[in-house]
Design a protein around this motif. Structure first.
Motif, mmCIF file in Angstrom:
data_model
loop_
_atom_site.group_PDB
_atom_site.id
_atom_site.type_symbol
_atom_site.label_atom_id
_atom_site.label_comp_id
_atom_site.label_asym_id
_atom_site.label_seq_id
_atom_site.Cartn_x
_atom_site.Cartn_y
_atom_site.Cartn_z
ATOM 1 N N THR A 47 0.805 -1.161 0.060
ATOM 2 C CA THR A 47 -0.035 -0.013 0.070
ATOM 3 C C THR A 47 0.861 1.255 0.190
ATOM 4 O OG1 THR A 47 -1.833 -1.219 1.236
ATOM 5 C CG2 THR A 47 -1.763 1.236 1.165
ATOM 6 N N SER A 48 0.471 2.185 -0.903
ATOM 7 C CA SER A 48 0.888 3.389 -0.943
ATOM 8 C C SER A 48 0.086 4.636 -0.385
ATOM 9 C CB SER A 48 1.678 3.812 -2.122
ATOM 10 O OG SER A 48 2.856 3.312 -2.645
ATOM 11 N N GLY A 49 0.251 5.541 0.521
ATOM 12 C CA GLY A 49 -0.611 6.205 0.998
ATOM 13 C C GLY A 49 -0.147 7.515 1.419
ATOM 14 N N ALA A 58 4.621 -4.851 -6.954
ATOM 15 C CA ALA A 58 3.665 -4.314 -6.274
ATOM 16 C C ALA A 58 3.967 -2.995 -5.608
ATOM 17 C CB ALA A 58 3.070 -5.300 -5.088
ATOM 18 N N ASP A 59 5.146 -2.817 -5.095
ATOM 19 C CA ASP A 59 5.754 -1.475 -4.596
ATOM 20 C C ASP A 59 5.558 -0.298 -5.574
ATOM 21 O OD1 ASP A 59 6.869 0.390 -2.855
ATOM 22 O OD2 ASP A 59 8.849 -0.598 -3.028
ATOM 23 N N ALA A 60 6.390 -0.666 -6.877
ATOM 24 C CA ALA A 60 6.378 0.301 -7.639
ATOM 25 C C ALA A 60 4.816 0.624 -8.276
ATOM 26 C CB ALA A 60 7.522 -0.271 -8.817
ATOM 27 N N LEU A 61 4.385 -0.631 -8.568
ATOM 28 C CA LEU A 61 3.347 -0.024 -9.083
ATOM 29 C C LEU A 61 1.996 0.740 -8.231
ATOM 30 C CD1 LEU A 61 2.320 -3.572 -10.818
ATOM 31 C CD2 LEU A 61 2.542 -1.286 -12.268
ATOM 32 N N ALA A 62 2.151 0.512 -7.060
ATOM 33 C CA ALA A 62 1.411 1.168 -5.884
ATOM 34 C C ALA A 62 1.535 2.681 -6.108
ATOM 35 C CB ALA A 62 1.580 0.689 -4.362
ATOM 36 N N THR A 63 3.029 2.928 -5.967
ATOM 37 C CA THR A 63 3.622 4.591 -6.024
ATOM 38 C C THR A 63 3.019 5.029 -7.681
ATOM 39 O OG1 THR A 63 5.497 3.604 -5.037
ATOM 40 C CG2 THR A 63 5.661 6.184 -6.055
ATOM 41 N N ALA A 64 3.202 4.253 -8.541
ATOM 42 C CA ALA A 64 2.880 4.636 -10.208
ATOM 43 C C ALA A 64 1.313 4.869 -10.238
ATOM 44 C CB ALA A 64 3.290 3.738 -10.969
HETATM 45 MG MG MG Z 1 6.091 1.952 -3.530
#
Ligand code: MG
Ligand code: FAD
Length: 328
Positions: A239-241, A282-288
């Motif tokens: 999750t990016s929030g 998942a990390d990069a896509l959440a930020t994107a």
């Molecule tokens: Mg990220």
């Protein structure tokens, strides 16, 4: 032998078998936390052999520490800091080059919303410090003008920056990669069931007692509320929030996920959760997706195989991708 003793033996075997089914061995859990990558990392491994679990968890933490030393822009001796200090392209480890290349792929997929050259923008805001600063357009202009395709130059085994203002920062992808690597170390040590929570980047190995892991997704505006629960096996949930690293001034929230076009905090989402086969993607896509916003972000998720997502829009609406494995 008569029939009765045989029946008694069969009954005893059956009772023992049912007892074993209910308690197959003695499952143990080894769970430890440590501050790595500027966040609290919790590693939990399940199994029957306490010594094996202990050694595996120790190895997994060591792997994350190794990667922090290599990839952190906070540490002056890391490969990333060397890259940012060098005016010319330099030789980096194959591992770092490969990670940057995969990040560039997400940059392309997201039309530049994912941008690893934002280190200069990040330095201007100082969101994570005690004294954050709201930069003027004039301050931001040099830091954003050199961004975009080709700002990080990959030439064979050399990596460089198109201009001195481009500063590489892997904050949007390296935590996920480190979680994936740590999970791999657990696997190689013989662990078959484990979770790694690196400040909201959750990587899972196998299942838990034959059942999916259940991950509650936090409401971005009410910390004690769960939006929904995801049921996940052998995947990662990230999750990016805008609610973890932020400050408020004059009623406006300023957080750490930047729109590369403006160099200012992205405004279209409150949070984005991505479910994928590995924590790095998942990390990069959440930020994107956070930067892209609900409409194009959800389209990107739906277009990628084996990727699902949950978006909380700026006005609090909940959007789910079609295959999201959720329940209340
Ligand atoms: Mg990220
Ligand atoms: P995410 O959405 O996954 O990432 C946000 C982060 O990605 C931002 O902080 C920024 O670094 C970067 N970013 C912002 N906008 C974009 C964009 N459009 N495209 C691509 N990337 C973007 N924190 C500390 O306080 N102290 C430390 O010593 C420290 N060391 C770290 C070392 C490493 C190797 C890593 C990976 C992180 C470290 N951090 C540290 C944490 C880091 O600063 C970020 O806060 C963290 O990675 C953000 O993760 P997130 O899940 O909150 O958000």
């Amino acid at each position: 032998m008569g029939k009765r003793p045989l029946l008694v033996i069969a009954l005893i075997v059956l009772i023992l078998f049912v007892a074993w089914l209910r308690h197959p061995g003695q499952e143990k859990a080894v769970s430890r936390t440590a501050l790595i990558l500027g966040t609290l990392v919790e590693i939990t491994a399940y199994g029957e052999d306490q010594d094996l679990l202990d050694a595996a968890v120790t190895g997994a933490f060591a792997e994350m520490q190794r990667l922090e030393k290599q990839l952190s822009s906070y540490l002056p001796d890391s490969e990333i800091s060397r890259l940012n200090l060098s005016p010319d392209p330099i030789e980096l480890s194959g591992e770092t080059r490969a990670l940057i290349s995969r990040g560039e792929e997400i940059a392309r997929l997201s039309d530049g919303a994912f941008e690893m050259g934002l280190g200069g923008v990040k330095a201007l805001w100082q969101i994570e410090s005690e004294q954050p600063h709201i930069p003027t357009d004039a301050e931001l202009q040099p830091a954003v003008s050199g961004l975009g395709p080709g700002d990080i130059v990959i030439q064979g085994s050399l990596i460089g920056r198109r201009s001195p203002e481009v500063l590489v920062d892997l904050g949007g992808i390296a935590k996920g990669y480190a979680a994936d690597r740590a999970l791999e170390v657990l696997k190689e040590a013989g662990v078959t069931s484990a979770t790694i929570n690196a400040g909201g980047d959750i990587a899972m190995l196998g299942s838990h007692n034959g059942k999916p892991w259940r991950i509650g997704i936090q409401h971005p505006r009410h910390q004690d509320q769960i939006l929904l629960t995801l049921e996940v096996t052998d995947q990662a949930v990230v999750t990016s929030g805008d609610y973890e690293r932020f400050f408020e001034r004059d009623g406006v929230r300023y957080h750490h996920i930047f729109d590369p076009a403006s160099g200012r905090p992205a405004r279209l989402c409150q949070s984005v959760t991505i479910l994928a086969g590995d924590a790095e993607s998942a990390d990069a896509l959440a930020t994107a997706v956070f930067v892209m916003g609900p409409e194009t972000g959800l389209a990107l998720i739906e277009g990628l195989p084996d990727v699902e997502g949950l978006i909380v829009t700026a006005d609090g609406q909940l959007l789910k991708s079609a295959g999201l494995p959720w329940r209340d």
